[in-house]
Design a protein around this motif. Structure first.
Motif, PDB file in Angstrom:
ATOM      1  N   GLU A  58       0.856  -1.191   0.000  1.00 34.81           N
ATOM      2  CA  GLU A  58       0.000   0.000   0.000  1.00 34.81           C
ATOM      3  C   GLU A  58       0.889   1.237   0.000  1.00 34.81           C
ATOM      4  N   ALA A  59       0.609   2.139  -0.931  1.00 35.64           N
ATOM      5  CA  ALA A  59       1.356   3.398  -0.999  1.00 35.64           C
ATOM      6  C   ALA A  59       0.739   4.400  -0.032  1.00 35.64           C
ATOM      7  N   LEU A  60       1.547   4.981   0.830  1.00 36.52           N
ATOM      8  CA  LEU A  60       1.066   5.943   1.833  1.00 36.52           C
ATOM      9  C   LEU A  60       1.904   7.214   1.740  1.00 36.52           C
ATOM     10  N   ILE A  61       1.228   8.330   1.622  1.00 39.24           N
ATOM     11  CA  ILE A  61       1.936   9.586   1.359  1.00 39.24           C
ATOM     12  C   ILE A  61       2.560  10.174   2.624  1.00 39.24           C
ATOM     13  N   ARG A  62       3.717  10.789   2.452  1.00 36.88           N
ATOM     14  CA  ARG A  62       4.428  11.474   3.527  1.00 36.88           C
ATOM     15  C   ARG A  62       4.876  12.835   3.028  1.00 36.88           C
ATOM     16  N   TRP A  63       4.946  13.776   3.969  1.00 40.40           N
ATOM     17  CA  TRP A  63       5.357  15.137   3.609  1.00 40.40           C
ATOM     18  C   TRP A  63       6.615  15.509   4.392  1.00 40.40           C
ATOM     19  N   LEU A  85      -6.974  20.720  -3.496  1.00 37.38           N
ATOM     20  CA  LEU A  85      -5.587  20.394  -3.832  1.00 37.38           C
ATOM     21  C   LEU A  85      -5.334  18.887  -3.892  1.00 37.38           C
ATOM     22  N   ILE A  86      -6.232  18.118  -3.262  1.00 35.30           N
ATOM     23  CA  ILE A  86      -6.097  16.661  -3.251  1.00 35.30           C
ATOM     24  C   ILE A  86      -6.049  16.093  -4.672  1.00 35.30           C
ATOM     25  N   GLU A  87      -6.690  16.801  -5.611  1.00 30.60           N
ATOM     26  CA  GLU A  87      -6.670  16.350  -7.001  1.00 30.60           C
ATOM     27  C   GLU A  87      -5.244  16.267  -7.534  1.00 30.60           C
ATOM     28  N   TRP A  92      -0.432  13.040  -8.540  1.00 39.41           N
ATOM     29  CA  TRP A  92       0.999  12.795  -8.347  1.00 39.41           C
ATOM     30  C   TRP A  92       1.212  11.415  -7.715  1.00 39.41           C
ATOM     31  N   ALA A  93       0.441  11.128  -6.649  1.00 42.44           N
ATOM     32  CA  ALA A  93       0.604   9.854  -5.939  1.00 42.44           C
ATOM     33  C   ALA A  93       0.319   8.670  -6.871  1.00 42.44           C
ATOM     34  N   MET A  94      -0.713   8.792  -7.685  1.00 39.69           N
ATOM     35  CA  MET A  94      -1.072   7.716  -8.618  1.00 39.69           C
ATOM     36  C   MET A  94       0.061   7.460  -9.599  1.00 39.69           C
ATOM     37  N   ASN A 119      -4.405   4.883  -2.197  1.00 38.11           N
ATOM     38  CA  ASN A 119      -5.573   5.467  -1.524  1.00 38.11           C
ATOM     39  C   ASN A 119      -6.173   6.581  -2.373  1.00 38.11           C
ATOM     40  N   ILE A 120      -7.490   6.543  -2.521  1.00 39.90           N
ATOM     41  CA  ILE A 120      -8.170   7.561  -3.324  1.00 39.90           C
ATOM     42  C   ILE A 120      -9.173   8.307  -2.449  1.00 39.90           C
ATOM     43  N   SER A 121      -9.111   9.616  -2.495  1.00 39.42           N
ATOM     44  CA  SER A 121     -10.093  10.421  -1.769  1.00 39.42           C
ATOM     45  C   SER A 121     -11.396  10.502  -2.571  1.00 39.42           C
ATOM     46  N   PRO A 122     -12.552  10.476  -1.872  1.00 37.26           N
ATOM     47  CA  PRO A 122     -13.827  10.638  -2.584  1.00 37.26           C
ATOM     48  C   PRO A 122     -13.866  11.930  -3.407  1.00 37.26           C
ATOM     49  N   LEU A 150      -7.216   0.218  -6.223  1.00 34.92           N
ATOM     50  CA  LEU A 150      -7.605   1.505  -5.657  1.00 34.92           C
ATOM     51  C   LEU A 150      -8.299   1.274  -4.327  1.00 34.92           C
ATOM     52  N   GLU A 151      -7.835   1.931  -3.268  1.00 34.93           N
ATOM     53  CA  GLU A 151      -8.481   1.813  -1.958  1.00 34.93           C
ATOM     54  C   GLU A 151      -9.504   2.937  -1.820  1.00 34.93           C
ATOM     55  N   LEU A 152     -10.770   2.535  -1.770  1.00 34.93           N
ATOM     56  CA  LEU A 152     -11.878   3.494  -1.768  1.00 34.93           C
ATOM     57  C   LEU A 152     -12.600   3.482  -0.437  1.00 34.93           C
ATOM     58  N   GLU A 238      -5.966  -5.031   8.347  1.00 35.45           N
ATOM     59  CA  GLU A 238      -4.940  -3.987   8.497  1.00 35.45           C
ATOM     60  C   GLU A 238      -4.612  -3.764   9.967  1.00 35.45           C
ATOM     61  N   GLY A 239      -3.392  -3.311  10.222  1.00 33.12           N
ATOM     62  CA  GLY A 239      -2.995  -3.018  11.586  1.00 33.12           C
ATOM     63  C   GLY A 239      -2.660  -4.241  12.423  1.00 33.12           C
ATOM     64  N   VAL A 240      -2.126  -5.290  11.787  1.00 32.63           N
ATOM     65  CA  VAL A 240      -1.715  -6.482  12.532  1.00 32.63           C
ATOM     66  C   VAL A 240      -0.351  -6.210  13.182  1.00 32.63           C
TER      67      VAL A 240
HETATM   68  P1  C2E Z   1      -5.362   4.032   5.845  1.00 31.28           P
HETATM   69  O1  C2E Z   1      -5.543   3.981   4.368  1.00 31.28           O
HETATM   70  O2  C2E Z   1      -6.348   3.290   6.673  1.00 31.28           O
HETATM   71  O3  C2E Z   1      -3.877   3.518   6.086  1.00 31.28           O
HETATM   72  C1  C2E Z   1      -3.477   2.716   7.159  1.00 31.28           C
HETATM   73  C2  C2E Z   1      -2.766   3.531   8.220  1.00 31.28           C
HETATM   74  O4  C2E Z   1      -2.435   2.659   9.312  1.00 31.28           O
HETATM   75  C3  C2E Z   1      -1.456   4.133   7.754  1.00 31.28           C
HETATM   76  O5  C2E Z   1      -1.291   5.369   8.429  1.00 31.28           O
HETATM   77  C4  C2E Z   1      -0.429   3.106   8.254  1.00 31.28           C
HETATM   78  O6  C2E Z   1       0.858   3.655   8.431  1.00 31.28           O
HETATM   79  C5  C2E Z   1      -1.056   2.701   9.558  1.00 31.28           C
HETATM   80  N1  C2E Z   1      -0.655   1.348   9.979  1.00 31.28           N
HETATM   81  C6  C2E Z   1      -0.259   0.314   9.204  1.00 31.28           C
HETATM   82  N2  C2E Z   1      -0.009  -0.788   9.949  1.00 31.28           N
HETATM   83  C7  C2E Z   1      -0.266  -0.447  11.233  1.00 31.28           C
HETATM   84  C8  C2E Z   1      -0.187  -1.175  12.483  1.00 31.28           C
HETATM   85  O7  C2E Z   1       0.160  -2.355  12.560  1.00 31.28           O
HETATM   86  N3  C2E Z   1      -0.539  -0.481  13.599  1.00 31.28           N
HETATM   87  C9  C2E Z   1      -0.925   0.822  13.569  1.00 31.28           C
HETATM   88  N4  C2E Z   1      -1.241   1.425  14.726  1.00 31.28           N
HETATM   89  N5  C2E Z   1      -1.008   1.537  12.405  1.00 31.28           N
HETATM   90  C10 C2E Z   1      -0.681   0.900  11.247  1.00 31.28           C
HETATM   91  P2  C2E Z   1      -0.787   6.674   7.668  1.00 31.28           P
HETATM   92  O8  C2E Z   1       0.279   6.303   6.695  1.00 31.28           O
HETATM   93  O9  C2E Z   1      -0.472   7.706   8.700  1.00 31.28           O
HETATM   94  O10 C2E Z   1      -2.054   7.108   6.824  1.00 31.28           O
HETATM   95  C11 C2E Z   1      -3.235   7.561   7.449  1.00 31.28           C
HETATM   96  C12 C2E Z   1      -4.353   7.737   6.468  1.00 31.28           C
HETATM   97  O11 C2E Z   1      -4.082   8.797   5.539  1.00 31.28           O
HETATM   98  C13 C2E Z   1      -4.597   6.514   5.599  1.00 31.28           C
HETATM   99  O12 C2E Z   1      -5.346   5.562   6.339  1.00 31.28           O
HETATM  100  C14 C2E Z   1      -5.343   7.120   4.436  1.00 31.28           C
HETATM  101  O13 C2E Z   1      -6.702   7.258   4.728  1.00 31.28           O
HETATM  102  C15 C2E Z   1      -4.708   8.484   4.320  1.00 31.28           C
HETATM  103  N6  C2E Z   1      -3.718   8.480   3.231  1.00 31.28           N
HETATM  104  C16 C2E Z   1      -2.436   8.080   3.241  1.00 31.28           C
HETATM  105  N7  C2E Z   1      -1.856   8.231   2.032  1.00 31.28           N
HETATM  106  C17 C2E Z   1      -2.820   8.746   1.225  1.00 31.28           C
HETATM  107  C18 C2E Z   1      -2.850   9.134  -0.165  1.00 31.28           C
HETATM  108  O14 C2E Z   1      -1.874   9.013  -0.934  1.00 31.28           O
HETATM  109  N8  C2E Z   1      -4.040   9.629  -0.636  1.00 31.28           N
HETATM  110  C19 C2E Z   1      -5.143   9.749   0.171  1.00 31.28           C
HETATM  111  N9  C2E Z   1      -6.262  10.241  -0.366  1.00 31.28           N
HETATM  112  N10 C2E Z   1      -5.143   9.399   1.457  1.00 31.28           N
HETATM  113  C20 C2E Z   1      -3.993   8.892   1.989  1.00 31.28           C
END
Ligand code: C2E
Ligand code: CA
Ligand code: CA
Ligand code: CA
Length: 281
Positions: A58-63, A85-87, A92-94, A119-122, A150-152, A238-240
């Motif tokens: 899963e790709a997760l954005i950081r700043w 701005l999310i657009e 970019w993220a995609m 992750n896709i925002s509504p 796509l995570e919706l 998620e979150g294991v």
């Molecule tokens: P999410 O999609 O539910 O992502 C899972 C979040 O849980 C992530 O937080 C991840 O780092 C965290 N996580 C993963 N494994 C564990 C675990 O074992 N324990 C715990 N306590 N946490 C865990 P993160 O990276 O801070 O992202 C938070 C939220 O921000 C995401 O929730 C998602 O909704 C949003 N997000 C992140 N990246 C993007 C993006 O590129 N676009 C959009 N639209 N939203 C994003």
């Protein structure tokens, strides 16, 4: 230690969120951040519980703010959504996630069964450009549609807007996989899962974290897994965070999982290292 990473973020003052001026401040920093390439994607491995293999990420954005340090998405996604701005951020993220997945394929770190989840925002749907964003990113990267997931949000699927429905069906026709994020926290209407050919349900961490202690959470998770399996939908937990949770989920018939137990989200370099070590096991 294993848990210290979560505290690496330098949070904005919480009160800042409530003040308009501060939202505007964050917004102007966000614009600047996008143009100055301060954003980065981290990747969290997804594990097949039966084989133990990495089957996706899963790709997760950081700043990376020049003075405030690493900022978590919870601190800025909301402002980005409200401002539109999310657009730009989402596009970019995609593009970046597809490019990176293709790079991992070319490096031989992952195979053609690997999926990259974005992750896709509504809001990206409401504004109507999501199908083009996805097809452009696939074309530009050369990645196959079936390697992109796509995570919706649940709310998106129960939205009655015809343009959203059309976009979802078009994405499915392109061959992109659809996953429902944070499943169980919203409407839990199963009808739409079939209608949009959803292929993955991600059970929210709030249930997963309680399965060892709370009977109710365990029953709920088990029920979701059973219904999903009848509908031929994969379930991801998620979150294991530990072995006991992984074993319990495996016992309940859960297909896939992700969480700190295997790995935190990693930057590209660390993700590649993780994949190389994993291949050797
Ligand atoms: P999410 O999609 O539910 O992502 C899972 C979040 O849980 C992530 O937080 C991840 O780092 C965290 N996580 C993963 N494994 C564990 C675990 O074992 N324990 C715990 N306590 N946490 C865990 P993160 O990276 O801070 O992202 C938070 C939220 O921000 C995401 O929730 C998602 O909704 C949003 N997000 C992140 N990246 C993007 C993006 O590129 N676009 C959009 N639209 N939203 C994003
Ligand atoms: Ca997600
Ligand atoms: Ca989630
Ligand atoms: Ca979540």
């Amino acid at each position: 230690t294993k848990d210290s990473g979560r505290n690496n973020y330098h949070f904005f003052n919480e009160k800042m969120h409530e003040r308009v001026q501060d939202r505007l401040n964050i917004l102007s920093y966000l614009y600047e951040g996008l143009s100055q390439r301060q954003f980065e994607l981290f990747y969290q491995p997804k594990i097949d519980l039966e084989s133990g293999r990495v089957i996706g990420a899963e790709a997760l954005i950081r700043w990376h703010h020049p003075t405030r340090g690493l900022i978590a998405p919870a601190e800025f996604i909301g402002v980005a959504e409200q401002s539109g701005l999310i657009e730009e951020m989402g596009s970019w993220a995609m593009e970046e996630a597809c490019r990176y997945c293709k790079q991992c394929l070319d490096l031989g770190l992952v195979d053609s069964g690997f999926t990259m989840a974005v992750n896709i925002s509504p809001v990206q749907f409401a504004r109507g450009s999501i199908t083009k964003v996805v097809s452009d990113a696939l074309k530009k990267s050369g990645l196959d549609a079936d390697q992109l997931e796509l995570e919706l949000t649940e709310s998106l699927l129960i939205d009655n807007s015809t343009s959203i429905k059309r976009a979802l069906l078009q994405l499915r026709r392109m061959g992109v996989e659809l996953a429902i994020d944070d499943f169980g926290t919203g409407y839990s209407n199963l009808g739409y899962l079939k209608a949009f050919e959803v292929s993955v349900l991600k059970i929210d961490r709030s249930f997963i974290s309680r399965i060892l202690e709370a009977e109710q959470s365990r029953i709920l998770v088990e029920a979701i897994i059973q219904v999903a399996s009848r509908l031929n939908i994969k379930v991801v937990a998620e979150g294991v965070e530990n072995q006991k949770m992984a074993e319990a989920l495996s016992m309940l018939g859960c297909d896939q999982a992700q969480g700190y137990y295997w790995s935190r989200p990693l930057n590209a370099m660390k993700f590649e290292k993780f994949m190389r070590n994993h291949q050797r096991d």
